[in-house]
Design a protein around this motif. Structure first.
Motif, PDB file in Angstrom:
ATOM      1  N   ASN A  54     123.478  60.569 -23.971  1.00 25.54           N
ATOM      2  CA  ASN A  54     122.126  60.962 -24.344  1.00 25.54           C
ATOM      3  C   ASN A  54     121.932  62.444 -24.052  1.00 25.54           C
ATOM      4  OD1 ASN A  54     119.435  61.104 -25.043  1.00 25.54           O
ATOM      5  ND2 ASN A  54     118.729  59.551 -23.593  1.00 25.54           N
ATOM      6  N   PRO A  55     122.665  63.300 -24.757  1.00 28.31           N
ATOM      7  CA  PRO A  55     122.597  64.739 -24.476  1.00 28.31           C
ATOM      8  C   PRO A  55     121.220  65.334 -24.792  1.00 28.31           C
ATOM      9  CG  PRO A  55     123.838  64.346 -26.509  1.00 28.31           C
ATOM     10  CD  PRO A  55     123.570  63.010 -25.902  1.00 28.31           C
ATOM     11  N   VAL A  56     120.491  64.714 -25.713  1.00 25.94           N
ATOM     12  CA  VAL A  56     119.192  65.277 -26.115  1.00 25.94           C
ATOM     13  C   VAL A  56     118.152  65.127 -25.000  1.00 25.94           C
ATOM     14  CG1 VAL A  56     117.305  65.117 -27.782  1.00 25.94           C
ATOM     15  CG2 VAL A  56     119.660  64.862 -28.552  1.00 25.94           C
ATOM     16  N   HIS A  57     118.018  63.916 -24.464  1.00 23.94           N
ATOM     17  CA  HIS A  57     116.980  63.665 -23.460  1.00 23.94           C
ATOM     18  C   HIS A  57     117.520  63.498 -22.050  1.00 23.94           C
ATOM     19  CE1 HIS A  57     114.167  63.203 -26.690  1.00 23.94           C
ATOM     20  NE2 HIS A  57     114.773  62.155 -27.186  1.00 23.94           N
ATOM     21  N   LYS A  68     129.379  53.327 -28.849  1.00 22.25           N
ATOM     22  CA  LYS A  68     128.354  54.091 -29.556  1.00 22.25           C
ATOM     23  C   LYS A  68     127.004  53.945 -28.836  1.00 22.25           C
ATOM     24  CE  LYS A  68     128.776  52.905 -34.015  1.00 22.25           C
ATOM     25  NZ  LYS A  68     129.182  52.871 -35.435  1.00 22.25           N
ATOM     26  N   PRO A  69     126.401  55.109 -28.464  1.00 19.23           N
ATOM     27  CA  PRO A  69     125.176  55.045 -27.664  1.00 19.23           C
ATOM     28  C   PRO A  69     123.900  54.877 -28.490  1.00 19.23           C
ATOM     29  CG  PRO A  69     125.887  57.322 -27.881  1.00 19.23           C
ATOM     30  CD  PRO A  69     126.850  56.493 -28.673  1.00 19.23           C
ATOM     31  N   ILE A  70     122.964  54.093 -27.939  1.00 20.17           N
ATOM     32  CA  ILE A  70     121.633  53.950 -28.541  1.00 20.17           C
ATOM     33  C   ILE A  70     120.627  54.248 -27.436  1.00 20.17           C
ATOM     34  CG2 ILE A  70     120.024  52.383 -29.696  1.00 20.17           C
ATOM     35  CD1 ILE A  70     123.430  51.126 -29.707  1.00 20.17           C
ATOM     36  N   CYS A  71     119.638  55.070 -27.746  1.00 18.22           N
ATOM     37  CA  CYS A  71     118.664  55.500 -26.732  1.00 18.22           C
ATOM     38  C   CYS A  71     117.242  55.093 -27.100  1.00 18.22           C
ATOM     39  CB  CYS A  71     118.714  57.020 -26.570  1.00 18.22           C
ATOM     40  SG  CYS A  71     120.384  57.651 -26.342  1.00 18.22           S
ATOM     41  N   GLU A  72     116.360  55.136 -26.087  1.00 23.81           N
ATOM     42  CA  GLU A  72     114.937  54.795 -26.225  1.00 23.81           C
ATOM     43  C   GLU A  72     114.753  53.275 -26.223  1.00 23.81           C
ATOM     44  OE1 GLU A  72     112.295  57.565 -27.029  1.00 23.81           O
ATOM     45  OE2 GLU A  72     114.004  58.409 -25.964  1.00 23.81           O
ATOM     46  N   ILE A  75     113.706  51.229 -29.292  1.00 24.05           N
ATOM     47  CA  ILE A  75     114.680  51.399 -30.364  1.00 24.05           C
ATOM     48  C   ILE A  75     115.902  50.533 -30.041  1.00 24.05           C
ATOM     49  CG2 ILE A  75     116.266  53.049 -31.472  1.00 24.05           C
ATOM     50  CD1 ILE A  75     114.066  55.174 -31.242  1.00 24.05           C
TER      51      ILE A  75
ATOM     52  N   TYR B  98     123.199  50.378 -36.500  1.00 20.36           N
ATOM     53  CA  TYR B  98     123.406  51.563 -35.681  1.00 20.36           C
ATOM     54  C   TYR B  98     122.784  52.796 -36.338  1.00 20.36           C
ATOM     55  CZ  TYR B  98     125.317  55.041 -32.603  1.00 20.36           C
ATOM     56  OH  TYR B  98     125.422  56.077 -31.705  1.00 20.36           O
ATOM     57  N   ALA B 101     119.136  52.781 -35.850  1.00 20.00           N
ATOM     58  CA  ALA B 101     118.734  53.169 -34.493  1.00 20.00           C
ATOM     59  C   ALA B 101     118.753  54.689 -34.365  1.00 20.00           C
ATOM     60  CB  ALA B 101     119.654  52.528 -33.461  1.00 20.00           C
ATOM     61  N   ILE B 102     119.761  55.321 -34.961  1.00 22.39           N
ATOM     62  CA  ILE B 102     119.847  56.785 -34.933  1.00 22.39           C
ATOM     63  C   ILE B 102     118.684  57.396 -35.705  1.00 22.39           C
ATOM     64  CG2 ILE B 102     121.254  58.790 -35.579  1.00 22.39           C
ATOM     65  CD1 ILE B 102     122.317  57.138 -33.190  1.00 22.39           C
ATOM     66  N   ARG B 104     115.741  56.062 -36.248  1.00 19.57           N
ATOM     67  CA  ARG B 104     114.519  55.863 -35.457  1.00 19.57           C
ATOM     68  C   ARG B 104     114.470  56.826 -34.280  1.00 19.57           C
ATOM     69  NH1 ARG B 104     115.290  49.498 -36.113  1.00 19.57           N
ATOM     70  NH2 ARG B 104     113.948  49.186 -37.939  1.00 19.57           N
ATOM     71  N   PHE B 105     115.625  57.090 -33.684  1.00 17.37           N
ATOM     72  CA  PHE B 105     115.701  58.044 -32.573  1.00 17.37           C
ATOM     73  C   PHE B 105     115.171  59.404 -33.005  1.00 17.37           C
ATOM     74  CE2 PHE B 105     117.351  59.900 -28.725  1.00 17.37           C
ATOM     75  CZ  PHE B 105     117.687  61.199 -29.085  1.00 17.37           C
ATOM     76  N   TRP B 106     115.651  59.902 -34.153  1.00 23.61           N
ATOM     77  CA  TRP B 106     115.230  61.236 -34.600  1.00 23.61           C
ATOM     78  C   TRP B 106     113.769  61.239 -35.050  1.00 23.61           C
ATOM     79  CZ3 TRP B 106     117.608  64.993 -32.591  1.00 23.61           C
ATOM     80  CH2 TRP B 106     118.983  64.938 -32.357  1.00 23.61           C
ATOM     81  N   PHE B 109     111.931  61.594 -31.965  1.00 25.83           N
ATOM     82  CA  PHE B 109     112.121  62.972 -31.506  1.00 25.83           C
ATOM     83  C   PHE B 109     111.150  63.907 -32.219  1.00 25.83           C
ATOM     84  CE2 PHE B 109     114.576  66.325 -29.610  1.00 25.83           C
ATOM     85  CZ  PHE B 109     114.568  67.373 -30.527  1.00 25.83           C
ATOM     86  N   LYS B 113     108.593  65.256 -29.609  1.00 25.52           N
ATOM     87  CA  LYS B 113     108.995  66.584 -29.153  1.00 25.52           C
ATOM     88  C   LYS B 113     108.539  67.701 -30.097  1.00 25.52           C
ATOM     89  CE  LYS B 113     111.252  65.198 -25.541  1.00 25.52           C
ATOM     90  NZ  LYS B 113     110.887  65.612 -24.201  1.00 25.52           N
ATOM     91  N   TRP B 142     118.712  71.053 -32.071  1.00 26.28           N
ATOM     92  CA  TRP B 142     119.230  69.676 -32.044  1.00 26.28           C
ATOM     93  C   TRP B 142     119.261  69.079 -33.451  1.00 26.28           C
ATOM     94  CZ3 TRP B 142     122.117  67.914 -28.479  1.00 26.28           C
ATOM     95  CH2 TRP B 142     121.889  68.224 -27.124  1.00 26.28           C
TER      96      TRP B 142
END
Lengths: 232, 235
Positions: A54-57, A68-72, A75, B98, B101-102, B104-106, B109, B113, B142
């Protein structure tokens, strides 16, 4: 316990008592997914794996599925539902409208309810009174949403139950720490019953945070507030 | 112009205001899917009974009404549109869990942010504003990286998707912000992909037709900024 096999390799980086990690653990428990839980020391020593994942947060929780990472947290919960889409129970309704409503209330818990409760813990004097009023108002809205159903998700735990369930012990402990009543059994009979039922549901006991530990942590948090001199 | 229409999938109405980037998001999704709807302009100083009934919790726009049932929150509406009209191309949400999920993450963000930074630059002055600028530039870097990783024309791939809609709807505001504050936020040398993406997005079919008039936006933005600049400075 390392998780491997038909579910693939699943790791969860998190802080065990944090509502966000709890939400993910609830979803994993409901789906019966085996995983390795890695407790992170987020204040003093974040792991390399966390910083890479999680390099962003640079925050937890992070679910790592087959590398493969999933964050939040919410989500991740939706990911768990979709990646294990054929495994009951279903955490999301099938109908697009019902899904939109579920997402709306999950967002409400995150954007309105949780900040208002945090305001109760961290507020003083008038500010705290206002935060209590706001929290109660938010809970009354949730009480209305629950009407007639066992869970927000219907007969089974769903997205909104998980969103709120993750913070539930925290809310109960904040009440104790601050000597306030937020989930009022008389004004909110359905929510009170829901809270009781939720904590007793299959698999919840192992993943919900220890109330005593959380009480201690939240008390310390509150104690750190320096009280301003009396008056406005 | 309000055109009442009955889609094969029912009646669609959108409550909104002409300047809001959140409303633009929904209009883009509806345009891309070719869905006919009635647009109702709301006056936020005098909210209509329909708006207050349809979104009693937040009393905000946009609100989509599909066969009378309200859906609120712009990105929730966009996902609803995708799921309800899922067989209509283009697909706004990736198929793979997957990739979803990416995406939704952005989206989160952009809202958690990028949004506050834009507000901070717009309303702020001096040090406060400078801090918001630095943060926004870091956030854009980013997003530049995300575009570089995808290697495609849009965040969604070859076609516009969730993230493009979430960020793209704010593009006009970003350009206007640059004009009004005289600060370059997306420097072409540091963020060539993001700059190119923004221009491409604003010209895309389905987008350019629903964007608010730039001159009006500039006027609106200048007026708000003047109001804040006129207020006494405080720390």
């Amino acid at each position: 316990m390392e998780g491997c096999g038909e579910d693939g390799q699943v790791k969860l980086l998190g802080v065990a008592h944090s509502p966000f990690a709890v939400r993910v653990r609830i979803a994993l428990a409901l789906k019966g997914i085996h995983y390795e839980f890695i407790e992170e020391d987020i204040y003093n020593n974040k792991s390399e794996l966390l910083l890479q994942s999680n390099p962003v947060h640079k925050k937890v929780p992070v679910l790592i599925h087959n590398g493969k990472p999933i964050c939040e947290s919410m989500i991740i919960v939706q990911y768990i539902e979709e990646a294990w889409g054929s495994k009951a129970p279903f955490l999301m309704p099938k109908d697009p409208y019902d899904r939109a409503i579920a997402r709306f209330w999950a967002a409400f818990v995150d954007d309105k309810f949780t900040p208002s409760v945090w305001g109760v813990l961290m507020g003083e004097g008038e500010e705290q009174v206002k935060a209590v009023e706001e929290s109660v108002a938010n809970l009354l809205l949730l009480e209305e949403v629950l009407s007639g159903k066992a869970y927000f998700g219907g007969d089974e735990i769903g997205l909104v139950d998980i969103a709120l369930g993750g913070v539930l012990i925290g809310v109960q402990m904040i009440q104790k720490v601050t000597h306030t009543v937020l989930i009022d059994t008389q004004k909110m009979p359905l929510l009170s019953a829901w809270a009781h039922k939720f904590c007793k549901a299959n698999g919840m006991k192992e993943v919900l945070p220890d109330p005593a530990k959380l009480f201690e942590l939240l008390s310390e948090r509150r104690a750190k507030l320096t009280s301003p001199p009396a008056g406005n | 112009m309000a055109v009442e229409d009955c889609e094969p999938k029912g009646q669609v109405k959108l409550l909104g205001t002409s300047q809001s980037p959140f409303v633009v998001r929904v209009r883009i999704a509806l345009a891309l899917k070719g869905i006919h709807y009635e647009y109702i302009e709301e006056n936020l100083q005098n909210k209509s009974p329909l708006m207050l009934q349809s979104n009693p919790v937040h009393k905000k726009i946009p609100v989509l009404l599909h066969n009378g049932k309200p859906v609120c929150e712009s990105m929730i509406i966009v996902q609803y549109i995708e799921e309800t009209w899922s067989s209509k191309a283009p697909n706004l949400v990736p198929k793979d869990p997957y990739d979803r999920a990416i995406a939704r993450f952005w989206v989160a963000f952009v809202d958690d942010k990028v949004g506050p930074c834009i507000r901070g630059i717009f309303m702020g002055r001096g040090d406060e504003q400078q801090k918001a600028v630095e943060e926004l530039v870091a956030n854009f870097l980013w997003l530049e990286e995300a575009l570089r990783t995808s290697g495609k024309a849009y965040f969604g791939g070859d076609e516009i998707g969730l993230v493009d809609i979430a960020l793209g709807s704010r593009s006009q505001w970003i350009k206007i912000l640059e004009k009004v504050t005289n600060i370059v936020l997306i420097e072409p040398e540091k963020m060539p992909l993001l700059r190119a993406w923004m221009e491409r997005f604003l010209e895309a079919d389905g987008v350019k037709q629903v964007l608010p008039d730039e001159a009006k936006m500039l006027e609106f933005a200048s007026a708000i900024r003047a109001r804040f600049a006129a207020a006494p400075a405080g720390n």
